[in-house]
Design a protein around this motif. Structure first.
Motif, mmCIF file in Angstrom:
data_model
loop_
_atom_site.group_PDB
_atom_site.id
_atom_site.type_symbol
_atom_site.label_atom_id
_atom_site.label_comp_id
_atom_site.label_asym_id
_atom_site.label_seq_id
_atom_site.Cartn_x
_atom_site.Cartn_y
_atom_site.Cartn_z
ATOM 1 N N GLY A 188 -2.588 8.284 2.376
ATOM 2 C CA GLY A 188 -1.886 8.160 1.456
ATOM 3 C C GLY A 188 -1.186 6.871 1.316
ATOM 4 O O GLY A 188 -1.077 6.167 0.127
ATOM 5 N N PHE A 189 -0.898 6.334 2.351
ATOM 6 C CA PHE A 189 0.001 5.001 2.681
ATOM 7 C C PHE A 189 -0.965 3.857 2.089
ATOM 8 O O PHE A 189 -0.762 2.902 1.306
ATOM 9 C CB PHE A 189 0.492 4.653 3.980
ATOM 10 C CG PHE A 189 1.153 3.609 4.268
ATOM 11 C CD1 PHE A 189 2.292 3.224 3.839
ATOM 12 C CD2 PHE A 189 0.452 2.255 4.862
ATOM 13 C CE1 PHE A 189 3.034 2.036 3.920
ATOM 14 C CE2 PHE A 189 0.909 1.388 4.977
ATOM 15 C CZ PHE A 189 2.433 0.909 4.626
ATOM 16 N N ILE A 190 -2.210 3.982 2.426
ATOM 17 C CA ILE A 190 -3.313 2.829 2.258
ATOM 18 C C ILE A 190 -3.408 2.851 0.938
ATOM 19 O O ILE A 190 -3.336 1.788 0.071
ATOM 20 C CB ILE A 190 -4.517 3.165 2.775
ATOM 21 C CG1 ILE A 190 -4.387 2.744 4.668
ATOM 22 C CG2 ILE A 190 -5.762 2.423 2.331
ATOM 23 C CD1 ILE A 190 -5.803 3.402 5.326
ATOM 24 N N PHE A 191 -3.673 3.960 -0.009
ATOM 25 C CA PHE A 191 -3.885 4.036 -1.304
ATOM 26 C C PHE A 191 -2.435 3.381 -1.980
ATOM 27 O O PHE A 191 -2.762 2.947 -3.031
ATOM 28 C CB PHE A 191 -4.168 5.366 -1.788
ATOM 29 C CG PHE A 191 -5.840 5.706 -1.784
ATOM 30 C CD1 PHE A 191 -6.692 5.013 -2.455
ATOM 31 C CD2 PHE A 191 -6.339 6.399 -0.782
ATOM 32 C CE1 PHE A 191 -8.028 4.927 -2.556
ATOM 33 C CE2 PHE A 191 -7.751 6.683 -0.699
ATOM 34 C CZ PHE A 191 -8.522 5.908 -1.632
ATOM 35 N N ALA A 192 -1.394 3.927 -1.519
ATOM 36 C CA ALA A 192 -0.239 3.727 -2.391
ATOM 37 C C ALA A 192 0.096 2.064 -2.325
ATOM 38 O O ALA A 192 0.524 1.626 -3.131
ATOM 39 C CB ALA A 192 1.192 4.428 -1.859
ATOM 40 N N VAL A 193 -0.115 1.595 -1.287
ATOM 41 C CA VAL A 193 -0.061 0.035 -1.013
ATOM 42 C C VAL A 193 -1.114 -0.707 -1.945
ATOM 43 O O VAL A 193 -0.696 -1.646 -2.603
ATOM 44 C CB VAL A 193 -0.148 -0.464 0.512
ATOM 45 C CG1 VAL A 193 -0.340 -1.853 0.633
ATOM 46 C CG2 VAL A 193 0.907 0.005 1.040
ATOM 47 N N HIS A 194 -2.340 -0.270 -1.944
ATOM 48 C CA HIS A 194 -3.493 -0.732 -2.897
ATOM 49 C C HIS A 194 -2.708 -0.659 -4.164
ATOM 50 O O HIS A 194 -2.829 -1.719 -5.101
ATOM 51 C CB HIS A 194 -4.652 -0.103 -2.662
ATOM 52 C CG HIS A 194 -5.443 -0.758 -1.583
ATOM 53 N ND1 HIS A 194 -6.366 -1.850 -1.473
ATOM 54 C CD2 HIS A 194 -5.376 -0.538 -0.166
ATOM 55 C CE1 HIS A 194 -6.702 -2.248 -0.376
ATOM 56 N NE2 HIS A 194 -6.266 -1.326 0.353
ATOM 57 N N GLY A 195 -2.270 0.462 -4.566
ATOM 58 C CA GLY A 195 -1.968 0.664 -6.118
ATOM 59 C C GLY A 195 -0.750 -0.194 -6.493
ATOM 60 O O GLY A 195 -0.853 -0.863 -7.391
#
Length: 130
Positions: A14-21
């Motif tokens: 979730g952290f990886i995707f949230a940062v990318h978004g």
């Protein structure tokens, strides 16, 4: 122990995707939209992808609607691989990243789409689901 491992994996994903978004908006979504246009994807899809990554990443961290966002993030990674990364190769070439990370993130997202969140999640607490 499996619940703890699943929770750690879910939070990191979730952290990886949230940062990318977030990065797509922070850096100017128009750059991402232009890139999408250059590879044959309508530019407005940059907004869709960024929102799925940002909101989906946050939801995955919390374990909320885990199966739904897991599925959406899996689809996002499949499209990224086949439209932007496949021609570069698994490892990449000429300084460009390959699709190995996209494949790993997609596989992890697929796991949560199929298995749902652990008991340490909002899904479990709100809907008595895992």
């Amino acid at each position: 122990m499996q619940n703890i491992g699943s929770t750690i994996l879910r939070v990191v994903l979730g952290f990886i995707f949230a940062v990318h978004g977030f990065q797509k908006f922070q850096g100017g979504i128009s750059y991402t939209a232009d890139f999408f246009d250059s590879i044959g994807i309508p530019g407005f899809m940059a907004y869709v992808v960024a929102i799925i990554e940002l909101v989906g990443g946050a939801a995955i961290i919390l374990g909320f609607a885990t199966r739904i966002f897991g599925a959406l993030l899996t689809i996002t990674m499949i499209v990224a691989i086949f439209t932007a990364k496949l021609s570069i190769g698994f490892i990449g070439a000429n300084g460009l990243a390959g699709y190995e990370l996209d494949l790993a993130l997609g596989a992890i997202a697929l796991y949560f789409a199929l298995a749902g969140a652990s008991s340490f999640s909002l899904d479990s607490q709100l809907f008595n689901k895992e």
